[in-house]
Design a protein around this motif. Structure first.
Motif, PDB file in Angstrom:
ATOM      1  N   ASP A  90       8.984   1.410  -6.154  1.00 43.71           N
ATOM      2  CA  ASP A  90       7.908   1.754  -7.088  1.00 43.71           C
ATOM      3  C   ASP A  90       7.767   0.717  -8.200  1.00 43.71           C
ATOM      4  OD1 ASP A  90       7.275   3.997  -5.633  1.00 43.71           O
ATOM      5  OD2 ASP A  90       8.638   5.282  -6.759  1.00 43.71           O
ATOM      6  N   ASN A  91       8.844  -0.045  -8.463  1.00 45.24           N
ATOM      7  CA  ASN A  91       8.739  -1.116  -9.471  1.00 45.24           C
ATOM      8  C   ASN A  91       7.960  -2.304  -8.931  1.00 45.24           C
ATOM      9  OD1 ASN A  91      10.349   0.439 -11.015  1.00 45.24           O
ATOM     10  ND2 ASN A  91      12.225  -0.725 -10.676  1.00 45.24           N
ATOM     11  N   GLN A  92       7.699  -2.305  -7.621  1.00 48.32           N
ATOM     12  CA  GLN A  92       7.071  -3.467  -7.012  1.00 48.32           C
ATOM     13  C   GLN A  92       5.663  -3.162  -6.498  1.00 48.32           C
ATOM     14  OE1 GLN A  92      10.437  -5.014  -5.130  1.00 48.32           O
ATOM     15  NE2 GLN A  92       9.625  -7.055  -4.902  1.00 48.32           N
ATOM     16  N   LEU A  93       5.350  -1.877  -6.327  1.00 50.39           N
ATOM     17  CA  LEU A  93       4.062  -1.500  -5.745  1.00 50.39           C
ATOM     18  C   LEU A  93       3.189  -0.882  -6.829  1.00 50.39           C
ATOM     19  CD1 LEU A  93       5.510   0.213  -2.532  1.00 50.39           C
ATOM     20  CD2 LEU A  93       4.761  -2.162  -2.793  1.00 50.39           C
ATOM     21  N   PHE A  94       2.056  -1.502  -7.102  1.00 48.47           N
ATOM     22  CA  PHE A  94       1.234  -0.938  -8.185  1.00 48.47           C
ATOM     23  C   PHE A  94      -0.251  -1.063  -7.899  1.00 48.47           C
ATOM     24  CE2 PHE A  94       3.160  -5.015  -9.150  1.00 48.47           C
ATOM     25  CZ  PHE A  94       2.051  -5.846  -9.144  1.00 48.47           C
ATOM     26  N   MET A  95      -0.634  -1.517  -6.691  1.00 47.06           N
ATOM     27  CA  MET A  95      -2.048  -1.649  -6.376  1.00 47.06           C
ATOM     28  C   MET A  95      -2.518  -0.371  -5.658  1.00 47.06           C
ATOM     29  SD  MET A  95      -2.812  -4.598  -7.626  1.00 47.06           S
ATOM     30  CE  MET A  95      -4.286  -5.278  -6.864  1.00 47.06           C
ATOM     31  N   PRO A  96      -3.843  -0.148  -5.624  1.00 46.85           N
ATOM     32  CA  PRO A  96      -4.340   1.084  -5.008  1.00 46.85           C
ATOM     33  C   PRO A  96      -4.206   1.130  -3.486  1.00 46.85           C
ATOM     34  CG  PRO A  96      -6.144  -0.250  -5.875  1.00 46.85           C
ATOM     35  CD  PRO A  96      -4.882  -0.889  -6.334  1.00 46.85           C
ATOM     36  N   SER A  97      -3.975  -0.012  -2.839  1.00 46.01           N
ATOM     37  CA  SER A  97      -3.798   0.035  -1.387  1.00 46.01           C
ATOM     38  C   SER A  97      -2.665  -0.885  -0.954  1.00 46.01           C
ATOM     39  CB  SER A  97      -5.092  -0.388  -0.666  1.00 46.01           C
ATOM     40  OG  SER A  97      -5.227  -1.803  -0.729  1.00 46.01           O
ATOM     41  N   VAL A  98      -2.116  -0.567   0.215  1.00 47.44           N
ATOM     42  CA  VAL A  98      -1.017  -1.361   0.766  1.00 47.44           C
ATOM     43  C   VAL A  98      -1.449  -2.815   0.944  1.00 47.44           C
ATOM     44  CG1 VAL A  98       0.325  -1.726   2.887  1.00 47.44           C
ATOM     45  CG2 VAL A  98       0.176   0.568   1.886  1.00 47.44           C
ATOM     46  N   TRP A  99      -2.653  -3.014   1.484  1.00 50.47           N
ATOM     47  CA  TRP A  99      -3.144  -4.376   1.715  1.00 50.47           C
ATOM     48  C   TRP A  99      -3.165  -5.176   0.400  1.00 50.47           C
ATOM     49  CZ3 TRP A  99      -4.585  -7.062   6.114  1.00 50.47           C
ATOM     50  CH2 TRP A  99      -5.212  -8.285   5.900  1.00 50.47           C
ATOM     51  N   GLU A 100      -3.688  -4.567  -0.654  1.00 53.98           N
ATOM     52  CA  GLU A 100      -3.780  -5.287  -1.943  1.00 53.98           C
ATOM     53  C   GLU A 100      -2.391  -5.573  -2.515  1.00 53.98           C
ATOM     54  OE1 GLU A 100      -7.441  -3.669  -4.418  1.00 53.98           O
ATOM     55  OE2 GLU A 100      -6.643  -2.125  -3.077  1.00 53.98           O
ATOM     56  N   ASP A 101      -1.440  -4.651  -2.270  1.00 55.94           N
ATOM     57  CA  ASP A 101      -0.080  -4.883  -2.747  1.00 55.94           C
ATOM     58  C   ASP A 101       0.540  -6.095  -2.068  1.00 55.94           C
ATOM     59  OD1 ASP A 101       1.398  -3.642  -4.783  1.00 55.94           O
ATOM     60  OD2 ASP A 101       1.126  -1.699  -3.811  1.00 55.94           O
ATOM     61  N   VAL A 102       0.366  -6.167  -0.754  1.00 56.74           N
ATOM     62  CA  VAL A 102       0.973  -7.276  -0.005  1.00 56.74           C
ATOM     63  C   VAL A 102       0.272  -8.590  -0.370  1.00 56.74           C
ATOM     64  CG1 VAL A 102       1.501  -8.177   2.298  1.00 56.74           C
ATOM     65  CG2 VAL A 102       1.704  -5.714   1.853  1.00 56.74           C
ATOM     66  N   ALA A 103      -1.027  -8.496  -0.656  1.00 59.99           N
ATOM     67  CA  ALA A 103      -1.805  -9.713  -0.970  1.00 59.99           C
ATOM     68  C   ALA A 103      -1.605 -10.191  -2.402  1.00 59.99           C
ATOM     69  CB  ALA A 103      -3.299  -9.444  -0.741  1.00 59.99           C
ATOM     70  N   PHE A 104      -1.044  -9.336  -3.249  1.00 60.20           N
ATOM     71  CA  PHE A 104      -1.022  -9.608  -4.689  1.00 60.20           C
ATOM     72  C   PHE A 104      -0.338 -10.939  -5.035  1.00 60.20           C
ATOM     73  CE2 PHE A 104       0.867  -9.338  -8.914  1.00 60.20           C
ATOM     74  CZ  PHE A 104      -0.230  -8.999  -9.676  1.00 60.20           C
ATOM     75  N   GLY A 105       0.881 -11.150  -4.503  1.00 62.46           N
ATOM     76  CA  GLY A 105       1.638 -12.361  -4.830  1.00 62.46           C
ATOM     77  C   GLY A 105       0.921 -13.638  -4.441  1.00 62.46           C
ATOM     78  N   LYS A 132      -3.848  -1.884  10.450  1.00 61.97           N
ATOM     79  CA  LYS A 132      -4.998  -0.998  10.679  1.00 61.97           C
ATOM     80  C   LYS A 132      -4.720   0.396  10.118  1.00 61.97           C
ATOM     81  CE  LYS A 132      -7.052  -3.043  14.834  1.00 61.97           C
ATOM     82  NZ  LYS A 132      -5.949  -4.013  15.018  1.00 61.97           N
ATOM     83  N   THR A 133      -3.536   0.909  10.408  1.00 61.96           N
ATOM     84  CA  THR A 133      -3.209   2.263   9.969  1.00 61.96           C
ATOM     85  C   THR A 133      -2.912   2.312   8.473  1.00 61.96           C
ATOM     86  OG1 THR A 133      -2.045   2.353  12.071  1.00 61.96           O
ATOM     87  CG2 THR A 133      -1.801   4.268  10.640  1.00 61.96           C
ATOM     88  N   TYR A 134      -2.219   1.274   7.978  1.00 59.07           N
ATOM     89  CA  TYR A 134      -1.669   1.359   6.622  1.00 59.07           C
ATOM     90  C   TYR A 134      -2.442   0.580   5.579  1.00 59.07           C
ATOM     91  CZ  TYR A 134       2.577   3.679   8.163  1.00 59.07           C
ATOM     92  OH  TYR A 134       3.465   4.579   8.654  1.00 59.07           O
ATOM     93  N   GLY A 135      -3.227  -0.426   6.012  1.00 61.28           N
ATOM     94  CA  GLY A 135      -3.841  -1.352   5.055  1.00 61.28           C
ATOM     95  C   GLY A 135      -4.545  -0.678   3.902  1.00 61.28           C
ATOM     96  N   SER A 136      -5.295   0.381   4.198  1.00 62.14           N
ATOM     97  CA  SER A 136      -6.107   0.999   3.140  1.00 62.14           C
ATOM     98  C   SER A 136      -5.398   2.170   2.466  1.00 62.14           C
ATOM     99  CB  SER A 136      -7.431   1.477   3.741  1.00 62.14           C
ATOM    100  OG  SER A 136      -7.132   2.394   4.791  1.00 62.14           O
ATOM    101  N   ARG A 137      -4.175   2.503   2.915  1.00 62.75           N
ATOM    102  CA  ARG A 137      -3.501   3.669   2.322  1.00 62.75           C
ATOM    103  C   ARG A 137      -2.948   3.369   0.930  1.00 62.75           C
ATOM    104  NH1 ARG A 137       0.370   6.687   6.480  1.00 62.75           N
ATOM    105  NH2 ARG A 137       0.839   7.802   4.546  1.00 62.75           N
TER     106      ARG A 137
END
Length: 255
Positions: A90-105, A132-137
């Motif tokens: 939770d200290n590392q994930l703060f974007m509204p979607s999984v895709w945006e979190d992974v893309a953030f760095g 596909k399943t997780y990107g927008s979650r």
């Protein structure tokens, strides 16, 4: 010129209240080694890890990460080279979607377009999370194991050469933990894994470093130390379950 990923020479660190947390640490970690870093709470594990990407700067002694000395000028290069995965995703994930979190760095480093998309896809595939399943979650709605994988994907998207993990199996149920061990086993990166989970250390790491009160008290083969119950207990560590069956005598008749 080939550089070792991590070279630490005579590193010491004292907290502002005067408590020493590291005393004269010398350490060389070679490329693609997986090393377990173990020690009870207060042994200096976290302090040591936070030096590896310059969250803490050396007070005395020096650290070389790849070709760079850890100092304020080199922090960007060092943080590209070393990926830190915190204990609590939770200290590392703060974007509204999984895709945006992974893309953030990578986005922050100016990667965009096709290259960005490719990095995110590759990182998610590496941790076995289906884009596909997780990107927008929303990461808030994922299980502990899934969050941990997404946090690792976010670090892998930066394409580091060293992965520093803090208690990676903490808060995971047995099945997620097993999945995580398999995942770390497939990543061909230098890994420094701080953990209380000695079974995980034993399965993943040929080399183990034990810190006690800010000093390295053991640095060598994992196998050798895991069977030394007395030494482990002296440093407030539990032997791995896989090793703690001293009472099964091969000559005993089954009941």
């Amino acid at each position: 010129m080939h550089h070792n990923p991590i070279l630490i020479e005579n590193l010491s660190h004292t907290y502002p209240d005067g408590t020493p947390s590291l005393k004269g640490i010398n350490l060389l970690i070679e490329a693609n080694q997986r090393v377990a870093l173990i020690g009870s709470n207060g042994s200096g594990k976290s302090t040591l890890q936070l030096h590896l990407n310059g969250i803490f700067l050396p007070q005395s002694g020096q650290i070389k990460i790849g070709q760079w000395l850890v100092n304020p000028e080199n922090l960007t290069a060092i943080r590209n080279f070393v990926g830190l995965v915190f204990q609590n995703p939770d200290n590392q994930l703060f974007m509204p979607s999984v895709w945006e979190d992974v893309a953030f760095g990578p986005m922050n480093r100016g990667v965009k377009g096709k290259e960005l998309e490719l990095r995110v896809l590759e990182a998610m595939e590496a941790v076995n999370i289906d884009p596909k399943t997780y990107g927008s979650r929303n990461p808030d709605n994922l299980s502990g194991g899934e969050k941990k994988r997404v946090a690792i994907a976010g670090v892998l998207a930066m394409q580091p050469q060293v992965l520093v993990l803090d208690e990676p199996s903490a808060q995971l149920d047995p099945r997620s933990r097993r999945g995580l061990i398999k995942l770390l086993d497939t990543l061909s990166l230098t890994q420094l894994i701080a953990t209380h989970d000695l079974d995980l250390a034993w399965e993943l790491c040929d080399r183990t470093i034990i810190l006690s009160q800010g000093e390295i008290v053991y640095d060598g083969e994992t196998d050798r130390i895991m069977s030394d119950r007395e030494f482990l207990e002296k440093h407030a560590l539990e032997p791995p379950l896989s090793y703690s069956r001293p009472y099964c005598n091969l000559n005993d008749k089954p009941f």
